[in-house]
Structures are given as structure tokens and as C-alpha cells.
Design a protein around this motif. Structure first.
Motif, PDB file in Angstrom:
ATOM      1  N   SER A 301       0.991  -1.353  -0.123  1.00  0.00           N
ATOM      2  CA  SER A 301      -0.052  -0.016   0.060  1.00  0.00           C
ATOM      3  C   SER A 301       0.918   1.320  -0.039  1.00  0.00           C
ATOM      4  CB  SER A 301      -0.970  -0.120   1.373  1.00  0.00           C
ATOM      5  OG  SER A 301      -0.148  -0.199   2.394  1.00  0.00           O
ATOM      6  N   SER A 304       8.439   3.919   1.586  1.00  0.00           N
ATOM      7  CA  SER A 304       9.216   5.085   2.160  1.00  0.00           C
ATOM      8  C   SER A 304      10.745   4.986   2.362  1.00  0.00           C
ATOM      9  CB  SER A 304       8.602   5.525   3.751  1.00  0.00           C
ATOM     10  OG  SER A 304       8.699   4.286   4.444  1.00  0.00           O
ATOM     11  N   SER A 312      11.308   1.096   2.938  1.00  0.00           N
ATOM     12  CA  SER A 312      10.299   0.198   3.807  1.00  0.00           C
ATOM     13  C   SER A 312       9.206  -0.094   3.117  1.00  0.00           C
ATOM     14  CB  SER A 312      10.284   0.721   5.162  1.00  0.00           C
ATOM     15  OG  SER A 312      11.400   0.538   6.116  1.00  0.00           O
ATOM     16  N   ASN A 314       4.916  -0.622   3.054  1.00  0.00           N
ATOM     17  CA  ASN A 314       3.781  -0.694   3.951  1.00  0.00           C
ATOM     18  C   ASN A 314       2.574  -1.536   3.560  1.00  0.00           C
ATOM     19  OD1 ASN A 314       4.952   1.138   5.907  1.00  0.00           O
ATOM     20  ND2 ASN A 314       4.348   2.882   4.320  1.00  0.00           N
ATOM     21  N   TYR A 315       2.057  -2.232   4.375  1.00  0.00           N
ATOM     22  CA  TYR A 315       0.867  -3.288   3.572  1.00  0.00           C
ATOM     23  C   TYR A 315      -0.222  -3.194   4.526  1.00  0.00           C
ATOM     24  CZ  TYR A 315       5.207  -5.618   1.537  1.00  0.00           C
ATOM     25  OH  TYR A 315       6.149  -5.832   0.847  1.00  0.00           O
ATOM     26  N   SER A 316      -1.339  -3.637   3.539  1.00  0.00           N
ATOM     27  CA  SER A 316      -2.738  -3.368   4.278  1.00  0.00           C
ATOM     28  C   SER A 316      -3.005  -4.080   5.433  1.00  0.00           C
ATOM     29  CB  SER A 316      -3.779  -3.727   2.781  1.00  0.00           C
ATOM     30  OG  SER A 316      -3.609  -5.256   2.586  1.00  0.00           O
ATOM     31  N   ASP A 319       1.458  -4.302   8.320  1.00  0.00           N
ATOM     32  CA  ASP A 319       3.180  -4.651   8.201  1.00  0.00           C
ATOM     33  C   ASP A 319       3.953  -3.676   7.669  1.00  0.00           C
ATOM     34  OD1 ASP A 319       2.419  -7.204   9.616  1.00  0.00           O
ATOM     35  OD2 ASP A 319       2.505  -8.491   7.680  1.00  0.00           O
ATOM     36  N   THR A 320       4.759  -3.425   8.356  1.00  0.00           N
ATOM     37  CA  THR A 320       5.832  -2.480   7.585  1.00  0.00           C
ATOM     38  C   THR A 320       7.231  -3.158   7.815  1.00  0.00           C
ATOM     39  OG1 THR A 320       4.740  -0.284   8.614  1.00  0.00           O
ATOM     40  CG2 THR A 320       7.142  -0.333   7.937  1.00  0.00           C
TER      41      THR A 320
END
Length: 415
Positions: A301, A304, A312, A314-316, A319-320
Motif C-alpha cells: 500500500s 518510504s 520500507s 507498508n502493507y494493508s 505490516d511495515t
């Protein structure tokens, strides 16, 4: 001899004009570094020549020296628009049949939709180092470089097996006169919805319908999607009773539903719903507590990059994940790098081989996300240089014309 002296001056001035023109043409090219033409005089002499009587033989271009001063920074807001503030170059692997390692200051990157690699406008993959969970690089040197890839998903799917749901049922509710049907709102009193997952991590909705049957007595019907869950093959629902104090008296254990096939696919799964903590009171219906196990696979999603160059994702599912650290390269003599076009450079014998590292390490600058480094060309300065080069060309052309006129006069005298 003066002909060749003037000719060398014309050629030198032409080279400077070309250099300045090239600089001006790339005033808007991100990551471009301007060049400056350096000249040297030509003297032909021997040990027997009187040094007070030497006459120069013209000029030669000593070097077109690249100027690696930092360009203006432009704010873009794009997470993968990167800038190295200070020393260092991004390291990329060029696309095509014969990929090579190249270096660039143009940090305009994006995600390749086919490979999910971070690439630049030419499709060259940004190289970096793998990292552990704390963001520490787990490899070094040229052998440890790999393309930075944004995994499309994160996590392992787990099917929901247990749901804990404590609700407060309204004690003064009326008993519905209609036979229960999920499509008839008049046939039940209250409802709750919870998100559950199948074995592949796909989400669906668990809906519980609460139907009052008598004072202190209710029936709960559960649906996974549009499929009613059964207990012992029955769809009659599960009786729920309360004491005079409003505390739950039945069921005393979690409701164990028969195995069912989720409408979202996957494999057959079983489900228990624990109503412990449910109450009946004179207050409105409300959900007191809720917990659901199981998990889905997170979809990418966002991305960064921090000042250390750690990428890194980011997931829905929340999770990072640190996916890698951007590799930077530096050289003993950057002015000796070989220009390849597209704001790329390659190592040469003059520049020396690349020293690899990462942002904020010794010998490397820091990294900014959301900015791009523009060209370091100053238009005003280049226009002044252009005028000077033009005057030099005109002066040498005049000297050549004068030498021609002198020669013509001598020939006419001899004739």
C-alpha cells in the motif's frame, strides 16, 4: 606557421562553444553535471633554443572537466524521488541484453509493475543491500548488491478459527412475530458483523443475528457470507439465556459450528463463537468485546525511504517491512568518470573503481526522499561563457584572416 596557430585557437574556441552549448541544453536535466573546457598553450623548443626568443605554437584542449557541484533541490513529494546530499552516486543495473553497472545522481525512481523492482526512467534497477529486521545491512561490497524489490504481499494467511463476541442485548426488546430470515429486518432484533479470513487470507463477513424468543431468552443465528452456519446439521440457531441479574447462563461454552466451505474459496474450515461476556440490560444493544483470530495477506500500500537509505514497504494488514538499503558509490576522482548519457557514468582508469557504502557512512552524504537534484548549470554563467567563447572564435578568425592577407601581400611583391 601562424595559420596553424590561429587554426588551433579556432578549434579550441569551437570546443568551448560546444561544451557551453551542451551545458545549456541540459539546464533542466535532473542529475546533470556541467563541464568546463580547460586549455593549455603549445610551445615547441629544444635545449638549444634561447628561452627569451620562444614563440608559442597555439593552444590545445587539455580537458573537458566535469563539475560535480550539487545541483538545486526540487521538492516533489514522491517517496521514490531520492537525492544524495553530499558525496555519492546511486548504483543501477542497466536494462537490455548486456546489462552493466552504472552510476547516477538522478534519483527519479518508480516501481516496475512487471518485476516490482525499483527502477529509473530507463528501466535500470536501483541496487542496494539486503537488511535484517532492524534495518542493518547483511551484505557488503559489489558481490552483495541486488535489485531493490518491493514484494507485492506480506505475511502468511491464517484461517479464522475462533471468534469471541460479548454483546449487550436490550432487555425490553419485543419478540418478533415473523419467522427469522436474514432478509427480513422485522424477524430479528439486533445484528453484529465481524471480519473473518479463509485459508488463503481472503476476508469475508461473519454476521450474527439475535432474535428474542421470550423474557431472558434469545436465539443467535450465524452466517459466513450468505451461508448459514449449522450446529449438528441444524439451522435452528443456538439458544442464549440470561439470569435475572442479566448475566449469561447459556451457552456456557463456545458455539462450535460444523465445518463449512467459505464462499471466498480456500479449504473447509471450522469456527467457534464464544459469547462469554454477553449481558442483557435495559440499555441499548452494544458490542462489549470482540476478538477474531486469523490473518490476511497484506497487499502493498505504500513505500518510504529514510535518511539512511532504508527502503520500507507498508502493507494493508499493518505490516511495515524493511526491504533493503540503497547502495551508494564514490570514487577517488569523480571528474574522471566516463559519461554514458542518460545522466549515467561508468568507472574509468582515471576515476578509479567504485567504493561502495550507504548514506551517512564515512565518505557518503545523506539521503532525502521526496526531492530531486536538478542540473547544476547556471544559465547566467553559461551565457557569459558563451559570449567569451564567441569572442575568442572571432579573434582567432581575424588572426587567421590577417595571416592570409600578409601571405597574399608577400606573394604579390614576389610576383
Amino acid at each position: 606557421m601562424s595559420f596553424y596557430t590561429s587554426l588551433s585557437g579556432l578549434q579550441a574556441a569551437q570546443t568551448e562553444l560546444s561544451t557551453v552549448s551542451h551545458n545549456l541544453a541540459n539546464v533542466s536535466t535532473d542529475g546533470f553535471k556541467k563541464s568546463r573546457t580547460n586549455f593549455a598553450d603549445v610551445i615547441a623548443s629544444s635545449i638549444a633554443t634561447d628561452p627569451t626568443k620562444l614563440v608559442g605554437s597555439g593552444v590545445v584542449v587539455k580537458a573537458n572537466q566535469q563539475q560535480f557541484t550539487e545541483g538545486n533541490l526540487k521538492t516533489t513529494g514522491g517517496a521514490l524521488d531520492l537525492t544524495v546530499t553530499g558525496d555519492g552516486f546511486f548504483t543501477v543495473k542497466t536494462a537490455g541484453l548486456n546489462p552493466t553497472t552504472a552510476y547516477t545522481r538522478n534519483g527519479g525512481f518508480k516501481v516496475d509493475p512487471a518485476t516490482h523492482n525499483i527502477v529509473d526512467a530507463q528501466g535500470s534497477a536501483l541496487l542496494g543491500y539486503p537488511v535484517d529486521a532492524k534495518g542493518n545491512a547483511t551484505a557488503t561490497g559489489a558481490a552483495g548488491l541486488s535489485a531493490l524489490n518491493l514484494a507485492e504481499t506480506s505475511g502468511t494467511p491464517v484461517a479464522t478459527g475462533k471468534v469471541a463476541l460479548g454483546v449487550n442485548l436490550y432487555a425490553a426488546a419485543s419478540v418478533p412475530s415473523a419467522t427469522f430470515s436474514p432478509t427480513n429486518a422485522a424477524s430479528y432484533n439486533s445484528t453484529t458483523t465481524s471480519t473473518i479470513y479463509d485459508s488463503s487470507g481472503k476476508a469475508s463477513t461473519l454476521t450474527n443475528y439475535y432474535v428474542k424468543t421470550a423474557d431472558n431468552a434469545w436465539t443467535v443465528h450465524s452466517f459466513a457470507g450468505d451461508k448459514e452456519l449449522t450446529v449438528g446439521g441444524s439451522t435452528a440457531g443456538t439458544p442464549v439465556t440470561f439470569g435475572s441479574d442479566g448475566k449469561l447462563t447459556a451457552p456456557t461454552a463456545a458455539i462450535a459450528y460444523d465445518a463449512f466451505m467459505p464462499g471466498t474459496g480456500g479449504v473447509s474450515q471450522t469456527l467457534t463463537v464464544n459469547l462469554a461476556g454477553s449481558t442483557q440490560a435495559s440499555t441499548a444493544f452494544a458490542v462489549n468485546t470482540r476478538s477474531v483470530d486469523g490473518s490476511s495477506v497484506g497487499m502493498l500500500s505504500g513505500v518510504s525511504v529514510d535518511t539512511q537509505g532504508i527502503v520500507s514497504a507498508n502493507y494493508s494488514n499493518g505490516d511495515t517491512v524493511a526491504l533493503g538499503k540503497v547502495a551508494l558509490a564514490n570514487f577517488a576522482d569523480p571528474t574522471g568518470l566516463r559519461q554514458m548519457g542518460n545522466s549515467y557514468w561508468s568507472a574509468s582508469g582515471v576515476s578509479g573503481q567504485a567504493t561502495l557504502g550507504a548514506a551517512n557512512e564515512n565518505g557518503f552524504g545523506s539521503m532525502l526522499s521526496g526531492t530531486l537534484e536538478g542540473s547544476n548549470v547556471d544559465i547566467t554563467e553559461e551565457l557569459v561563457n558563451l559570449i567569451a567563447a564567441q569572442r575568442n572564435f572571432q579573434a582567432n578568425a581575424k588572426a587567421l584572416d590577417t595571416a592570409s592577407q600578409i601571405s597574399q601581400t608577400i606573394i604579390q611583391i614576389q610576383g
